[in-house]
Design a protein around this motif. Structure first.
Motif, PDB file in Angstrom:
ATOM      1  N   ASN A 108       0.924  -1.141   0.088  1.00  0.00           N
ATOM      2  CA  ASN A 108      -0.052   0.038  -0.067  1.00  0.00           C
ATOM      3  C   ASN A 108       0.888   1.241   0.141  1.00  0.00           C
ATOM      4  N   SER A 109       0.402   2.371  -0.374  1.00  0.00           N
ATOM      5  CA  SER A 109       1.182   3.526  -0.452  1.00  0.00           C
ATOM      6  C   SER A 109       1.026   4.596   0.580  1.00  0.00           C
ATOM      7  N   LEU A 110       0.428   4.002   1.917  1.00  0.00           N
ATOM      8  CA  LEU A 110       0.215   4.929   2.889  1.00  0.00           C
ATOM      9  C   LEU A 110       1.447   4.952   4.090  1.00  0.00           C
ATOM     10  N   THR A 111       1.889   6.224   4.193  1.00  0.00           N
ATOM     11  CA  THR A 111       2.796   6.317   5.299  1.00  0.00           C
ATOM     12  C   THR A 111       2.291   6.480   6.613  1.00  0.00           C
ATOM     13  N   HIS A 112       0.985   7.046   6.575  1.00  0.00           N
ATOM     14  CA  HIS A 112       0.193   7.184   7.690  1.00  0.00           C
ATOM     15  C   HIS A 112      -1.048   6.543   7.652  1.00  0.00           C
ATOM     16  N   GLY A 113      -1.650   6.011   8.867  1.00  0.00           N
ATOM     17  CA  GLY A 113      -2.969   5.483   8.825  1.00  0.00           C
ATOM     18  C   GLY A 113      -2.906   4.153   9.491  1.00  0.00           C
ATOM     19  N   ILE A 114      -4.248   3.533   9.701  1.00  0.00           N
ATOM     20  CA  ILE A 114      -4.830   2.248  10.420  1.00  0.00           C
ATOM     21  C   ILE A 114      -4.901   1.366   9.202  1.00  0.00           C
ATOM     22  N   GLN A 115      -4.334   0.280   9.127  1.00  0.00           N
ATOM     23  CA  GLN A 115      -4.591  -0.673   8.325  1.00  0.00           C
ATOM     24  C   GLN A 115      -4.845  -1.905   8.882  1.00  0.00           C
ATOM     25  N   ARG A 116      -5.753  -2.751   8.529  1.00  0.00           N
ATOM     26  CA  ARG A 116      -6.217  -4.020   8.880  1.00  0.00           C
ATOM     27  C   ARG A 116      -5.965  -5.004   7.781  1.00  0.00           C
ATOM     28  N   VAL A 117      -5.168  -6.259   8.023  1.00  0.00           N
ATOM     29  CA  VAL A 117      -4.785  -6.918   6.974  1.00  0.00           C
ATOM     30  C   VAL A 117      -5.602  -8.244   7.414  1.00  0.00           C
ATOM     31  N   ASP A 118      -6.629  -8.351   6.522  1.00  0.00           N
ATOM     32  CA  ASP A 118      -7.606  -9.630   6.988  1.00  0.00           C
ATOM     33  C   ASP A 118      -7.049 -10.880   6.097  1.00  0.00           C
ATOM     34  N   ALA A 119      -6.895 -12.070   6.672  1.00  0.00           N
ATOM     35  CA  ALA A 119      -6.461 -13.444   5.931  1.00  0.00           C
ATOM     36  C   ALA A 119      -7.141 -14.593   6.438  1.00  0.00           C
ATOM     37  N   CYS A 120      -7.138 -15.627   5.583  1.00  0.00           N
ATOM     38  CA  CYS A 120      -7.832 -16.894   5.953  1.00  0.00           C
ATOM     39  C   CYS A 120      -6.606 -18.050   5.912  1.00  0.00           C
ATOM     40  N   ARG A 121      -6.890 -18.725   6.983  1.00  0.00           N
ATOM     41  CA  ARG A 121      -5.690 -19.832   6.773  1.00  0.00           C
ATOM     42  C   ARG A 121      -6.270 -21.236   6.410  1.00  0.00           C
ATOM     43  N   THR A 122      -5.897 -21.794   5.530  1.00  0.00           N
ATOM     44  CA  THR A 122      -6.169 -23.087   4.927  1.00  0.00           C
ATOM     45  C   THR A 122      -5.922 -24.080   5.768  1.00  0.00           C
ATOM     46  N   ALA A 123      -6.422 -25.222   5.456  1.00  0.00           N
ATOM     47  CA  ALA A 123      -6.279 -26.572   6.399  1.00  0.00           C
ATOM     48  C   ALA A 123      -4.924 -26.942   6.141  1.00  0.00           C
ATOM     49  N   ASP A 124      -4.050 -26.433   5.284  1.00  0.00           N
ATOM     50  CA  ASP A 124      -2.689 -26.804   5.091  1.00  0.00           C
ATOM     51  C   ASP A 124      -1.870 -26.098   5.836  1.00  0.00           C
ATOM     52  N   GLY A 125      -2.460 -24.923   6.396  1.00  0.00           N
ATOM     53  CA  GLY A 125      -1.550 -23.931   7.106  1.00  0.00           C
ATOM     54  C   GLY A 125      -1.388 -22.421   6.531  1.00  0.00           C
ATOM     55  N   ALA A 126      -1.405 -22.588   5.037  1.00  0.00           N
ATOM     56  CA  ALA A 126      -1.191 -21.239   4.271  1.00  0.00           C
ATOM     57  C   ALA A 126      -2.074 -20.323   4.552  1.00  0.00           C
ATOM     58  N   LEU A 127      -1.483 -18.969   4.317  1.00  0.00           N
ATOM     59  CA  LEU A 127      -2.218 -17.808   4.769  1.00  0.00           C
ATOM     60  C   LEU A 127      -2.714 -17.246   3.198  1.00  0.00           C
ATOM     61  N   PHE A 128      -3.792 -16.640   3.142  1.00  0.00           N
ATOM     62  CA  PHE A 128      -4.316 -15.966   1.846  1.00  0.00           C
ATOM     63  C   PHE A 128      -4.968 -14.674   2.172  1.00  0.00           C
ATOM     64  N   LEU A 129      -4.615 -13.608   1.433  1.00  0.00           N
ATOM     65  CA  LEU A 129      -5.287 -12.213   1.825  1.00  0.00           C
ATOM     66  C   LEU A 129      -6.765 -12.312   1.344  1.00  0.00           C
ATOM     67  N   VAL A 130      -7.548 -11.961   2.495  1.00  0.00           N
ATOM     68  CA  VAL A 130      -9.124 -11.762   2.004  1.00  0.00           C
ATOM     69  C   VAL A 130      -9.309 -10.524   1.700  1.00  0.00           C
ATOM     70  N   GLU A 131      -8.758  -9.362   2.567  1.00  0.00           N
ATOM     71  CA  GLU A 131      -9.181  -8.083   2.264  1.00  0.00           C
ATOM     72  C   GLU A 131      -8.032  -7.134   2.802  1.00  0.00           C
ATOM     73  N   LEU A 132      -7.680  -6.173   2.292  1.00  0.00           N
ATOM     74  CA  LEU A 132      -6.787  -5.022   2.876  1.00  0.00           C
ATOM     75  C   LEU A 132      -7.700  -3.714   2.941  1.00  0.00           C
ATOM     76  N   GLU A 133      -7.897  -3.573   4.624  1.00  0.00           N
ATOM     77  CA  GLU A 133      -8.951  -2.752   4.940  1.00  0.00           C
ATOM     78  C   GLU A 133      -8.072  -1.352   5.222  1.00  0.00           C
ATOM     79  N   ASP A 134      -8.036  -0.148   4.365  1.00  0.00           N
ATOM     80  CA  ASP A 134      -7.371   0.784   4.716  1.00  0.00           C
ATOM     81  C   ASP A 134      -8.380   2.253   4.648  1.00  0.00           C
ATOM     82  N   LEU A 135      -9.669   2.010   4.738  1.00  0.00           N
ATOM     83  CA  LEU A 135     -10.446   3.117   4.835  1.00  0.00           C
ATOM     84  C   LEU A 135     -10.936   3.384   6.186  1.00  0.00           C
ATOM     85  N   ASN A 136     -12.026   2.494   6.767  1.00  0.00           N
ATOM     86  CA  ASN A 136     -12.470   2.707   7.991  1.00  0.00           C
ATOM     87  C   ASN A 136     -12.404   1.321   8.422  1.00  0.00           C
TER      88      ASN A 136
END
Length: 291
Positions: free
Chosen positions: A234-262
């Motif tokens: 992302n291009s933000l030097t300031h701000g709150i970000q929430r990185v939402d991910a899911c973990r699959t049965a084999d343990g891998a993480l995948f991004l669901v959403e990058l929340e940077d508005l509210n």
């Protein structure tokens, strides 16, 4: 009584004026599993220790900007419910040169969900995502697919369909307005919360059917490396970000959403010391925002 303009409030030793902060929120919005109003009442009470704070509804923000040094967009609900007012707010903030937190050039959900398509094409660890009928063959062959609007939020417009229905949805929709993703089984969802680029805490939902029943999560070094990759993207030097991910049965993480508005912060789900540290870090970040 309307809020006093910033130039009219003075406090502290020597009459030094405190910065004024307009907190944009919808206290009455009913979010499933979350208490938007409670969180922003708490945040405003703590930020008032440093700033002169007023709260307003997102539909009123454009008209009130001129009286404040900084605008903090918090739990203001899905933008699609007040798109015209949000566009007017952005336009007016740029016209006045008002400092907005988060800054308005975020590349995540702030700009819609096009970033998921871009990240998938770039080979980043996201849930496979396409927005064109011709690209459906790139998705895994699964029983169901998620179809959602690019400008959606809070599951508005989300539906689960068959492959044939997904193809039909893309064929009927305005070009590039919908996303299609495979519906995948996962062990749990986990969210990583950042202020600026500094990690604050992580929470996870042990039960996939109860997204907002969250518990503190001890993030590993590998987890944080995963999350920081998207914050850096992302291009933000300031701000709150929430990185939402899911973990699959084999343990891998995948991004669901990058929340940077509210992004909702679930501050009621973290220990008091973590909550206090977050508020302190947020206060410093807002105070350092270029004006």
């Amino acid at each position: 009584m309307p809020p006093l303009p910033a130039t009219a409030t003075e406090s502290g030793a020597g009459g030094v004026r405190r910065s004024s902060l307009l907190l944009v929120t919808d206290l009455a919005y009913e979010a499933r599993g979350r208490r938007y109003g409670d969180e922003d009442v708490f945040l405003s009470s703590r930020l008032r220790e440093t700033f002169d704070v007023a709260l307003c509804h997102p539909r009123d923000a454009a008209a009130l900007l001129e009286g404040f040094d900084t605008v903090l967009v918090r739990n203001s609900g899905p933008v699609l419910h007040y798109r015209d007012a949000y566009d007017a707010f952005r336009s007016r903030a740029r016209e006045l040169g008002t400092a907005v937190y988060n800054p308005l050039h975020g590349r995540g959900d702030m700009a819609g969900k096009e970033y998921l398509v871009e990240m998938d094409r770039a080979g980043l660890p996201v849930i496979p995502t396409v927005d064109r009928e011709a690209d459906l063959a790139r998705l895994p062959d699964v029983a169901e697919y998620a179809v959602k609007p690019k400008l959606g939020a809070d599951s508005v417009g989300l539906r689960f369909v068959t492959a044939a229905e997904a193809k039909g949805a893309l064929g009927l929709a305005s070009e590039g307005s919908l996303l299609v993703q495979p519906r995948i089984d996962f062990r749990h969802e986990v969210s990583f919360y950042f202020v600026d680029h500094d990690f604050q805490y992580a929470l996870y939902a042990p039960d996939p059917e109860r997204r907002w029943v969250l518990e503190p999560y001890a993030a590993s070094a590998a987890d944080l490396e995963f999350a920081r990759r998207f914050v850096a993207w992302n291009s933000l030097t300031h701000g709150i970000q929430r990185v939402d991910a899911c973990r699959t049965a084999d343990g891998a993480l995948f991004l669901v959403e990058l929340e940077d508005l509210n992004p909702y912060l679930s501050l009621d789900r973290v220990p008091e010391d973590v909550r206090e540290a977050f508020v302190a870090r947020l206060t410093r970040s807002i105070a350092s925002l270029p004006r």
